[in-house]
Design an enzyme around this catalytic site. Structure first.
Site, mmCIF file in Angstrom:
data_model
loop_
_atom_site.group_PDB
_atom_site.id
_atom_site.type_symbol
_atom_site.label_atom_id
_atom_site.label_comp_id
_atom_site.label_asym_id
_atom_site.label_seq_id
_atom_site.Cartn_x
_atom_site.Cartn_y
_atom_site.Cartn_z
ATOM 1 N N ASP A 30 37.025 34.379 -9.599
ATOM 2 C CA ASP A 30 37.353 35.541 -8.664
ATOM 3 C C ASP A 30 35.797 35.822 -8.148
ATOM 4 O OD1 ASP A 30 39.726 37.643 -8.490
ATOM 5 O OD2 ASP A 30 37.769 38.462 -8.024
ATOM 6 N N THR A 122 50.590 35.400 0.040
ATOM 7 C CA THR A 122 51.631 35.548 1.188
ATOM 8 C C THR A 122 51.118 35.488 2.391
ATOM 9 O OG1 THR A 122 53.006 37.028 -0.315
ATOM 10 C CG2 THR A 122 53.420 37.094 1.887
ATOM 11 N N GLU A 151 54.851 33.176 -3.806
ATOM 12 C CA GLU A 151 55.080 33.601 -5.268
ATOM 13 C C GLU A 151 56.146 34.689 -4.965
ATOM 14 O OE1 GLU A 151 53.702 32.964 -8.484
ATOM 15 O OE2 GLU A 151 55.476 34.286 -8.652
ATOM 16 N N ARG A 154 57.814 39.578 -10.012
ATOM 17 C CA ARG A 154 57.896 41.284 -9.798
ATOM 18 C C ARG A 154 56.607 41.572 -10.777
ATOM 19 N NH1 ARG A 154 63.263 41.987 -12.519
ATOM 20 N NH2 ARG A 154 62.238 40.297 -13.542
ATOM 21 N N GLU A 155 55.950 42.429 -10.195
ATOM 22 C CA GLU A 155 54.824 43.168 -10.966
ATOM 23 C C GLU A 155 55.721 43.806 -11.976
ATOM 24 O OE1 GLU A 155 51.835 45.560 -9.110
ATOM 25 O OE2 GLU A 155 51.627 43.905 -7.786
ATOM 26 N N LEU A 252 69.263 48.426 -5.524
ATOM 27 C CA LEU A 252 70.476 49.301 -4.865
ATOM 28 C C LEU A 252 70.128 50.680 -5.577
ATOM 29 C CD1 LEU A 252 73.821 47.390 -4.305
ATOM 30 C CD2 LEU A 252 72.320 48.321 -2.599
ATOM 31 N N GLY A 259 57.460 50.946 -2.195
ATOM 32 C CA GLY A 259 55.950 50.977 -1.970
ATOM 33 C C GLY A 259 55.359 49.697 -2.683
ATOM 34 N N CYS A 262 53.134 44.880 -1.966
ATOM 35 C CA CYS A 262 53.901 43.750 -1.024
ATOM 36 C C CYS A 262 54.976 44.268 -0.185
ATOM 37 C CB CYS A 262 54.627 42.924 -2.054
ATOM 38 S SG CYS A 262 53.706 41.796 -3.058
HETATM 39 P P1 NAD Z 1 44.863 41.370 -5.928
HETATM 40 O O1 NAD Z 1 44.007 41.940 -5.001
HETATM 41 O O2 NAD Z 1 45.048 41.840 -7.245
HETATM 42 O O3 NAD Z 1 44.100 39.900 -6.412
HETATM 43 C C1 NAD Z 1 43.108 39.070 -5.328
HETATM 44 C C2 NAD Z 1 42.048 38.809 -5.954
HETATM 45 O O4 NAD Z 1 41.576 37.665 -5.271
HETATM 46 C C3 NAD Z 1 41.056 39.805 -6.411
HETATM 47 O O5 NAD Z 1 40.748 39.947 -7.542
HETATM 48 C C4 NAD Z 1 39.765 39.174 -5.280
HETATM 49 O O6 NAD Z 1 38.582 39.581 -5.896
HETATM 50 C C5 NAD Z 1 39.963 37.862 -5.396
HETATM 51 N N1 NAD Z 1 39.459 37.301 -4.269
HETATM 52 C C6 NAD Z 1 39.404 37.406 -2.852
HETATM 53 N N2 NAD Z 1 38.549 36.453 -2.169
HETATM 54 C C7 NAD Z 1 38.178 35.796 -2.904
HETATM 55 C C8 NAD Z 1 37.489 34.570 -2.855
HETATM 56 N N3 NAD Z 1 37.052 34.140 -1.705
HETATM 57 N N4 NAD Z 1 37.047 33.893 -4.252
HETATM 58 C C9 NAD Z 1 37.605 34.287 -5.488
HETATM 59 N N5 NAD Z 1 38.483 35.383 -5.494
HETATM 60 C C10 NAD Z 1 38.728 36.088 -4.523
HETATM 61 O O7 NAD Z 1 45.991 40.739 -5.163
HETATM 62 P P2 NAD Z 1 47.561 40.126 -5.647
HETATM 63 O O8 NAD Z 1 48.401 41.524 -5.812
HETATM 64 O O9 NAD Z 1 47.279 39.173 -6.794
HETATM 65 O O10 NAD Z 1 48.275 39.485 -4.471
HETATM 66 C C11 NAD Z 1 47.570 38.097 -4.055
HETATM 67 C C12 NAD Z 1 48.479 37.471 -2.903
HETATM 68 O O11 NAD Z 1 49.735 37.144 -3.653
HETATM 69 C C13 NAD Z 1 48.649 38.552 -1.676
HETATM 70 O O12 NAD Z 1 49.078 37.493 -0.807
HETATM 71 C C14 NAD Z 1 49.991 39.050 -2.243
HETATM 72 O O13 NAD Z 1 50.899 39.524 -1.005
HETATM 73 C C15 NAD Z 1 50.830 38.172 -2.765
HETATM 74 N N6 NAD Z 1 51.805 38.254 -3.830
HETATM 75 C C16 NAD Z 1 51.575 39.341 -4.593
HETATM 76 C C17 NAD Z 1 52.580 39.804 -5.617
HETATM 77 C C18 NAD Z 1 52.407 41.006 -6.387
HETATM 78 O O14 NAD Z 1 53.257 41.375 -6.976
HETATM 79 N N7 NAD Z 1 51.009 41.437 -6.558
HETATM 80 C C19 NAD Z 1 53.902 39.015 -5.532
HETATM 81 C C20 NAD Z 1 53.934 38.129 -4.812
HETATM 82 C C21 NAD Z 1 53.244 37.603 -3.720
#
Ligand code: NAD
Length: 441
Positions: A30, A122, A151, A154-155, A252, A259, A262
């Site tokens: 990261d 995404t 992905e 679900r969080e 439902l 919110g 996503c």
């Molecule tokens: P997040 O913000 O929690 O994590 C993303 C991480 O990527 C951050 O820690 C950021 O510092 C890191 N990052 C960004 N650029 C970087 C780089 N160049 N090198 C290394 N690290 C880097 O995001 P998230 O919630 O984990 O979501 C990530 C993706 O997955 C998004 O596209 C989101 O839409 C998708 N997604 C999220 C969920 C969810 O429930 N959160 C579910 C399905 C899909």
């Protein structure tokens, strides 16, 4: 297999932990040094049920490691997952791809042997093509394929969903990449539906799914409004609808709108994409605007329930965008609170897991309580905004004694209405009316 994970957030971290638990060697990177420092020192950076034990176990057995040095995550990997954020663009609300493109350009130099670049973030249709081009431009000699593996976790259930996915979608035209990724997903093959499609279809499946679920939530919320006026009970209506296998019983639960990190951004990105290709999807446009209005409407309901907002103490239960997570990104609870703060509301809030993340957004504009009863002490109204299970087990007699006025607005339909009314509360919830305690129409 050797796996690199770029981005250790809500998706990347559970994914890295999960694949290490399955016996792979995983290096997570990261760009935020503090996150990596915490993870290296054994501290989790997000809350997810069941994550901690697996994280510690796999760090200790040497299969899971963390670094800020992307080279270490990429150079030896068979598969590199891109799991960086794709937030909404501040002006157009399309998906902002600057992080994923920057990560692609950066990793290009570290590719050695043939590598599968698997996009978990995404991303809009066609992003895989662009990532491929960016890597080729930077490192023309690199041998790689870019595939889409959206992905669906679900969080709050990330670890459960990692090991028990409804389906695994893999988008690629490369047989070589497919063979490698199939090997990684072999432990899932017997119990999970695997779908192999083109990269563009795979990218679209993710947005089409999230937009559909968001529409389902918005639909039941509008149905709840109807039930309130018509004297029906939305929970009974949802139960009846859900028995139809064509509809299904999930998503439902009427409430205060969707919110999280996503649905709001993915619906906006899907709407933008659809407009951009000249095929606008009005159902999604309506869902977005309706969901926005819903939060305002809920805030108005709270304001209407209070005689003098400046004098009243409002207790809030729940800050996270849903239960099981500390994530407050685009949390409806936070949006409702921000609306109330415009009216100088005096708020004391409690959330079992999200106090820290909420505090980063709300700061000292609200007070924070140590537990749910402390939040309710001397309150004129209690508002339930997140569906944490512990709220439904509240001791209503004790609550009644603690509060100054016996008024509950239960926007997640958590409490037993009859019990609440019996305990002397004026009780409102979503999509239901009570003959002896009805909201004035
Ligand atoms: P997040 O913000 O929690 O994590 C993303 C991480 O990527 C951050 O820690 C950021 O510092 C890191 N990052 C960004 N650029 C970087 C780089 N160049 N090198 C290394 N690290 C880097 O995001 P998230 O919630 O984990 O979501 C990530 C993706 O997955 C998004 O596209 C989101 O839409 C998708 N997604 C999220 C969920 C969810 O429930 N959160 C579910 C399905 C899909």
């Amino acid at each position: 297999m050797k796996i690199g994970i770029i981005g250790t957030g809500y998706v990347g971290l559970p994914t890295g932990v999960g694949f290490s638990e399955l016996g792979n060697t995983v290096v997570c990177t990261d760009k935020i040094k503090e996150k990596i420092d915490d993870l290296k020192s054994g501290k989790l950076t997000i809350y997810e049920d069941g994550l901690y034990d697996l994280f510690i176990k796999n760090v200790q057995n040497g299969r899971l490691s963390f670094t800020t040095n992307m080279r270490k995550a990429v150079s030896d990997a068979d598969i590199v997952f891109l799991a960086v954020g794709t937030p909404p663009h501040p002006l157009t609300y399309e998906a902002d791809l600057k992080y994923i493109y920057a990560a692609a350009v950066e990793l290009a130099d570290y590719l050695t042997d043939y590598t599968v670049i698997a996009v978990k973030s995404t991303v809009p249709v066609g992003t895989g093509d662009n990532i491929e081009q960016l890597i080729r431009n930077k490192n023309p000699a690199a041998r790689f394929d870019v595939i889409s593996v959206p992905e669906f976790l679900r969080e709050g259930f990330a670890i459960h969903d990692f090991f028990n996915p409804d389906r695994v979608v893999i988008g690629t035209n490369s047989q070589k990449a497919l063979n490698i990724i199939k090997k990684l997903y072999l432990p899932f093959a017997d119990k999970t539906k695997m779908l192999y499609v083109t990269r563009r279809s795979s990218e679209t499946i993710k947005y089409a799914s999230n937009a559909f679920l968001a529409m389902k939530i918005h639909y039941i919320n509008e149905m709840a409004d109807f039930c309130e006026k018509a004297g029906a009970d939305v929970r009974e209506v949802a139960a009846g609808m859900g028995l139809d296998a064509r509809i299904g019983n999930r998503f439902l639960n009427a409430g205060l709108g969707f919110g999280g990190s996503c649905f709001p951004k993915d619906t906006m990105a899907m709407a933008y994409m659809a407009r951009a290709v000249g095929a606008p999807i009005e159902l999604i446009e309506t869902t977005i605007s309706g969901n926005k209005k819903r939060k305002q409407k809920m805030a108005n309901r709270i304001l209407e329930a209070i005689a003098d907002i400046k004098q009243a103490k409002i207790a809030i239960w729940g800050l996270a965008f849903k239960d099981g997570t500390d994530d407050c990104r685009q949390s409806p609870a936070i949006e409702v609170i921000e609306e109330l703060l415009k009216h100088n509301a005096n708020i004391t809030a409690f959330d079992p897991k999200a106090m820290g993340t909420a505090c980063q957004i709300l700061g000292n504009k609200v007070s924070y309580a140590d537990d749910m009863y402390q939040a309710a002490k001397d309150a004129d109204v209690l508002v339930i905004l997140t569906e944490w299970k512990q709220f439904s087990a509240a001791d209503l007699e004790m609550l009644s004694q603690l509060m100054k006025q016996q008024k509950i607005l239960d926007f997640r339909n958590m409490l037993n209405a009859k019990e609440a009314i019996k305990a002397g509360f004026e009780y409102q919830c979503i999509g239901r009316c009570f003959a002896n305690n009805q909201k004035e129409k």
